[in-house]
Design an enzyme around this catalytic site. Sequence first.
Site, PDB file in Angstrom:
ATOM      1  CE1 TYR A 480      -2.644   3.284   2.073  1.00 31.59           C
ATOM      2  CE2 TYR A 480      -3.925   2.239   0.353  1.00 31.59           C
ATOM      3  CZ  TYR A 480      -3.713   3.297   1.226  1.00 31.59           C
ATOM      4  OH  TYR A 480      -4.578   4.375   1.219  1.00 31.59           O
ATOM      5  CB  SER A 561      -6.974   2.737  -3.038  1.00 27.02           C
ATOM      6  OG  SER A 561      -7.637   3.948  -3.036  1.00 27.02           O
ATOM      7  CG  ASP A 652     -14.062   3.624  -6.355  1.00 28.91           C
ATOM      8  OD1 ASP A 652     -12.995   3.005  -6.450  1.00 28.91           O
ATOM      9  OD2 ASP A 652     -14.268   4.500  -5.476  1.00 28.91           O
ATOM     10  CG  HIS A 694     -12.554   2.910  -2.716  1.00 34.58           C
ATOM     11  ND1 HIS A 694     -11.772   3.125  -3.827  1.00 34.58           N
ATOM     12  CD2 HIS A 694     -11.722   3.003  -1.655  1.00 34.58           C
ATOM     13  CE1 HIS A 694     -10.531   3.352  -3.451  1.00 34.58           C
ATOM     14  NE2 HIS A 694     -10.474   3.278  -2.133  1.00 34.58           N
TER      15      HIS A 694
END
Length: 724
Positions: A480, A561, A652, A694
């Site tokens: 991430y 993301s 999203d 999302h």
Amino acid sequence: FGPLKYPKARSDESVVDDYHGFKVADPYRWLEDCDAEEVKEFVKKQVALTESVLEKCETRGKLHDKITNLFDHPRYTVPFRRGNKYFYFHNTGLQAQNVLYMQDGLEGKPEVLLDPNTLSDDGTVSFKALSICEDAKCLAYGLSSSGSDWVTIKVMRIENKTVEPDSLSWIKFTDISWTHDSKGFFYSRYPAPKDGENFYSGIQTNVNVNHELYYHFLGTNQSEDILCWRDPENPKHMFSGKVTDDGKYLVLYIDEGCGPVNKLYLCDMSTLPGGLQGFRERNGPLPFVKLIDKFDAQYINVANDDSWFTFMTNKDAPKYKLVRVDLKEPGKWIDVIPENEKDVLQSACVVNGNQIITSYLSDVKYVIQVRDLETGSMLHNLPIDIGTVYGISARREDSIVFIGFTSFLTPGIIYQCNLGTKFPEMKIFREISVLGFDRSEFKVNQVFVPSKDGTKIPMFIIGRKDLNLDGSHPCLLYGYGGFNVSLTPSFSVSRIVLARHLGAFFCIANIRGGGEYGEEWHKAGALSKKQTCFDDFISAAEYLISSGYTMPEKLCIEGGSNGGLLVGACINQRPELFGCALAHVGVMDMLRFHKFTIGHAWTCDFGCSDKEEDFNWLIKYSPLHNVRRPWEKLPGRMLQYPSTMLLTADHDDRVVPLHSLKMLATMQHVLCTSLENSPQTNPIVGRIECKAGHGCGRPTHKLIDEAADRYSFMAKVLGASWIE
Ligand SMILES: O=C(NCC(=O)N1CCC[C@H]1C(=O)O)OCc1ccccc1
């Protein structure tokens, strides 16, 4: 797969933007219009192409079955008490959404209080927020459709489970906090759209600004709610209202974005003439004491004893600490628990009168203690395994607390701990067991990998015990790297199936930008140093190859993301290092992300292309702007991008689909369709989910379908074979 027939996408050469004198073309700008027929046509063709690819992924059906079987186990959340009732969520296994249960005391017979699965025929209506008032008479809950951030708040009377007429709209990014008279609650919203007929469903991309804090009186119309706070001078600011445990104060948190910094105002509601009722005519704002009136640190309220407040803060403490102040002397701060030199304070919750349960992250593993609230001194260490404390349910007046624990090989344990005894022990209250999962078949390693600048990056590696490191194994590397988010151990059904049936290792790299070592770790991978995240992730990949876990053709990188940005940047920078790339709902257009929905809140980590200095960082790594033919960089070497799947969803409205659509069109054009028999034979496809957002709130069957699709795609392109 053989050569793919990519759909032609119009390239509009007329769209060129000028950033501080630097011209940047944006030929797929037209893909930003979610209502345009041409965009819907583009999506339809991409979905068809991807389906034709997935049909050829032999393990798709078997993965779907195995993941479904393993997923089909009863799950519970940590129970919490209101009045003399306990509440918790439960899923029998494959229910689309978790169901809210209640019981009288811990021995009472559990009964369904609210089942969101009855609110839609396809499980796409989900809970987004939930709050039960002090006397446990009423439940206020937020519902979202198709995974959008937009929420409608409803109210239910608990004793007869009747839904009240109250219905609040135009809500996003809200807490729900009741006043202790149970007459109503605080919530946050956006102004209703001007023109009235425009109903935001989660597909629109318009920017979310002018957040406001309101108070709703039960049994009235939303139009009668009190405006408690807003700040038209700062349209980006976000507001959250929380009532203190003693019911006396309203704590107003003011965020200017996602950074770990906030202002903190307080309203002593006991001094309001006529209480909140008195504000119905005047319509706010409420009178606040501005305790913290600058964005230099984060302050989270832990407890108060009348005007004495205890906060968790990173002020002069990047690994966080506990401080105390008396509102009567707002300049005098004292340290209750000083910053730990190594471990990061994650949470502090007040329990059992005058104790606190603190949790720390120590080399990405949780440790928890019981301390004295007054002095901060240590009372007990609570023993837990290597893993994650994912929930602590406790109230100040309770001596019984519940602690949720999970890890890579532990589906979930809820401990019950009675702090009223001399030596509190962790009793197992509920243990989630997964039929068909045998933890003894797997092993978990934690390694510390030197990055490009020598910094040691922690990484977890999980795989079958019976594998030796001959470099032949498929490997899934997940990361991430942003927003102070820490990737801590958790149980993943789909990854266990990959390890068991594809002989894959799955790896979690705790790269910089995250919160694993506090605010310094976060800052080291943000703004002008964002490239550090990519360097760390690339170093982790190189470690897996050099130490014999895998080889580039067998290595898949995955992220969502901000993690999708990570994947997009890494395949641009090192296309030859990976065999497969899975980017979920990625932020791909780093020059325009702030123009859509809540993107402006992410400038804390990304900066903003409106500023020249920031633009100069962003243009260098923005995935959309750095797709280049690798074979031209290294002539003579037949390089190509890894097989790539970009995943997004039509509702999203956190990271709007245009990021993935523009990236997909750009990669397919630059690498594939702009050339006769291009060297790019690895597929570049998009998976666009319908009636989904999302991620959170996605129904179980959609989660399983997507996992089977993306991992069978990965298995196919890595040449991974099925192990029965
Ligand atoms: O934007 C986020 N969270 C960050 C987020 O969702 N991000 C940050 C980057 C892209 C995406 C992701 O990585 O999930 O949540 C909305 C919000 C609520 C309250 C205050 C500010 C903002």
